[in-house]
Design a protein around this motif. Sequence first.
Motif, PDB file in Angstrom:
ATOM      1  N   MET A   1      38.025  45.958  44.326  1.00 31.35           N
ATOM      2  CA  MET A   1      37.491  44.631  44.474  1.00 31.35           C
ATOM      3  C   MET A   1      38.612  43.591  44.453  1.00 31.35           C
ATOM      4  N   ASP A   2      39.450  43.685  43.419  1.00 31.26           N
ATOM      5  CA  ASP A   2      40.494  42.678  43.273  1.00 31.26           C
ATOM      6  C   ASP A   2      41.516  42.743  44.411  1.00 31.26           C
ATOM      7  N   THR A   3      41.794  43.934  44.906  1.00 35.61           N
ATOM      8  CA  THR A   3      42.731  44.047  46.031  1.00 35.61           C
ATOM      9  C   THR A   3      42.156  43.338  47.250  1.00 35.61           C
ATOM     10  N   ALA A   4      40.884  43.571  47.520  1.00 38.47           N
ATOM     11  CA  ALA A   4      40.239  42.914  48.667  1.00 38.47           C
ATOM     12  C   ALA A   4      40.212  41.399  48.476  1.00 38.47           C
TER      13      ALA A   4
ATOM     14  N   HIS B   1      35.493  34.541  41.237  1.00 34.56           N
ATOM     15  CA  HIS B   1      36.344  34.032  42.307  1.00 34.56           C
ATOM     16  C   HIS B   1      37.790  34.477  42.233  1.00 34.56           C
ATOM     17  N   MET B   2      38.309  34.653  41.046  1.00 28.93           N
ATOM     18  CA  MET B   2      39.735  34.918  40.908  1.00 28.93           C
ATOM     19  C   MET B   2      40.040  36.419  40.910  1.00 28.93           C
ATOM     20  N   THR B   3      41.272  36.742  41.296  1.00 35.79           N
ATOM     21  CA  THR B   3      41.746  38.114  41.333  1.00 35.79           C
ATOM     22  C   THR B   3      42.548  38.409  40.080  1.00 35.79           C
ATOM     23  N   ALA B   4      42.239  39.502  39.414  1.00 43.99           N
ATOM     24  CA  ALA B   4      42.968  39.912  38.216  1.00 43.99           C
ATOM     25  C   ALA B   4      44.142  40.795  38.632  1.00 43.99           C
TER      26      ALA B   4
ATOM     27  N   ASP C   1      52.288  43.400  30.046  1.00 45.47           N
ATOM     28  CA  ASP C   1      51.254  43.839  29.107  1.00 45.47           C
ATOM     29  C   ASP C   1      49.966  43.045  29.227  1.00 45.47           C
ATOM     30  N   GLY C   2      49.857  42.204  30.230  1.00 46.37           N
ATOM     31  CA  GLY C   2      48.673  41.362  30.325  1.00 46.37           C
ATOM     32  C   GLY C   2      48.094  41.303  31.722  1.00 46.37           C
ATOM     33  N   VAL C   3      47.159  40.419  31.885  1.00 46.36           N
ATOM     34  CA  VAL C   3      46.491  40.200  33.167  1.00 46.36           C
ATOM     35  C   VAL C   3      46.582  38.724  33.488  1.00 46.36           C
ATOM     36  N   ARG C   4      46.932  38.407  34.731  1.00 51.57           N
ATOM     37  CA  ARG C   4      46.937  37.023  35.207  1.00 51.57           C
ATOM     38  C   ARG C   4      45.908  36.915  36.325  1.00 51.57           C
ATOM     39  N   TYR C   5      45.369  35.724  36.492  1.00 48.94           N
ATOM     40  CA  TYR C   5      44.328  35.504  37.491  1.00 48.94           C
ATOM     41  C   TYR C   5      44.841  34.561  38.563  1.00 48.94           C
ATOM     42  N   TYR C   6      44.562  34.931  39.830  1.00 54.56           N
ATOM     43  CA  TYR C   6      45.057  34.167  40.966  1.00 54.56           C
ATOM     44  C   TYR C   6      43.943  33.944  41.984  1.00 54.56           C
ATOM     45  N   GLY C   7      44.141  32.900  42.801  1.00 50.21           N
ATOM     46  CA  GLY C   7      43.346  32.709  43.996  1.00 50.21           C
ATOM     47  C   GLY C   7      41.963  32.137  43.789  1.00 50.21           C
ATOM     48  N   ASP C   8      41.260  32.111  44.893  1.00 43.10           N
ATOM     49  CA  ASP C   8      39.883  31.627  44.925  1.00 43.10           C
ATOM     50  C   ASP C   8      39.176  32.379  46.040  1.00 43.10           C
ATOM     51  N   ALA C   9      38.565  33.492  45.705  1.00 37.74           N
ATOM     52  CA  ALA C   9      37.945  34.365  46.694  1.00 37.74           C
ATOM     53  C   ALA C   9      36.428  34.257  46.622  1.00 37.74           C
ATOM     54  N   ILE C  10      35.849  33.795  47.695  1.00 38.29           N
ATOM     55  CA  ILE C  10      34.392  33.709  47.778  1.00 38.29           C
ATOM     56  C   ILE C  10      33.952  34.611  48.929  1.00 38.29           C
ATOM     57  N   PRO C  11      33.236  35.693  48.607  1.00 33.32           N
ATOM     58  CA  PRO C  11      32.849  36.621  49.676  1.00 33.32           C
ATOM     59  C   PRO C  11      31.807  36.033  50.620  1.00 33.32           C
TER      60      PRO C  11
END
Length: 127
Positions: free
Chosen positions: A1-4, A30-33, A38-48
């Motif tokens: 999901m996040d790759t897409a 909306h965001m990609t993890a 050692d952590g996770v960052r969130y990027y973008g704005d994805a609306i399918p």
Amino acid sequence: MDTAKWLHWRKKLKLFQVPSLPSVNACFTHMTAIREGDGVRYYGDAIPEMVFVDYDLMKAAPAYLLRGGIGDVLSCHTGRWDWEYASKRGHGPAWDDFAASESLRFIRSCASWRPASTRARTRRSSA
């Protein structure tokens, strides 16, 4: 999901999501993890364009995967209230009755995916 979602955001491609199990809420957020160190960052704005949900496919998932992510799915359920509240005040995406009702239908259907032994315990304790 996040790759897409990341490809959609970075390459401006159309996005269609087909979740195969409800262990994460990636198809509804909306965001990609992205894992970094050692952590996770969130990027973008994805609306399918569309999220296709195959309930039979999800029901076929192992029980531990269903249990493992139900909190993520429930966070989307409570997010419906946030969305409605913000929309009434002119913030965020416009309210969509169809999307809201489909998410509620999905949440309600999750209850039937519990193992039978859990359902029996729940009935006994509520009697």
